[in-house]
Design an enzyme around this catalytic site. Structure first.
Site: not given
Ligand code: VGL
Ligand code: ZN
Length: 191
Positions: A15, A101, A140
């Site tokens: 991410d 995802k 994540c």
């Molecule tokens: C994430 C918060 C909400 C991440 C994803 O990638 O860590 N954090 N969605």
């Protein structure tokens, strides 16, 4: 550094998207600082024939994790928006495997393994070890490392290639300890 990867290794870049970097909708402090570190690991992975995987948080509008739906996060990483794009400085190889995802309206996925088929894909490619970095350390990345371990991969957290959200101060360090206790090796050196 002198870590040697092999075709049985996968580098999982979690991410590293604009919304998690300074100026983004869910900015992680210093989030963009992981980019040059991960680029060195990507170069190393390519040199050594390792697989490179990049996950992305890829939510529909009105996703269940958003505050408007009672979730804990501001709107972020909405499919097709600039904020959902991978950081432009990340030098992914053409054959990188991209995993999306959090794509369901009513379900969130923190882990790159959750509902993505990634474990099977890695096993089919003969991968034994996973090296994980990216954003966010306590969300994540944490979930991805814990799942990689549960799926039976030898798992290494590249700590200096991660940054925490720290919704509660100390979340990042607690997450690192949790990953270590679950069996992850924590490495800090660059590639
Ligand atoms: C994430 C918060 C909400 C991440 C994803 O990638 O860590 N954090 N969605
Ligand atoms: Zn999300």
């Amino acid at each position: 550094m002198s870590i040697q990867l092999s075709p049985q290794d996968a580098l999982i870049v979690v991410d590293v998207q604009n919304d998690f970097c300074p100026g983004g909708l869910l900015a992680v402090e210093g989030g963009d600082e992981v980019v040059p570190v991960l680029n060195r690991w990507i170069d190393r992975a390519k040199q050594d024939g390792a697989m490179v995987v990049a996950s992305r948080d890829w939510h529909p509008l009105h996703h269940v994790s958003f505050k408007e739906r009672g979730g804990i996060w501001p709107e972020h990483c909405v499919q097709g928006t600039p904020g959902a794009k991978l950081h432009p400085g990340l030098r992914l190889p053409e054959d990188a495997v991209i995993v999306s995802k959090g794509t369901g309206l009513d379900k969130d996925n923190y882990s790159a393994f959750d509902d993505t088929g990634l474990a099977e894909r890695l096993r089919l490619a003969g991968i034994k070890r996973a090296w994980v970095g990216g954003l966010a350390q306590d969300v994540c990345v944490r979930a991805t490392v814990l799942d990689a371990l549960a799926e039976g991969f030898e798992t290494r957290l590249i700590e200096n290639a991660t940054r925490p959200v720290d919704l509660t101060p100390g979340d990042g360090q607690r997450a690192v300890e949790e990953m270590r206790k679950a069996g992850a090796l924590v490495v800090r050196n660059g590639a």
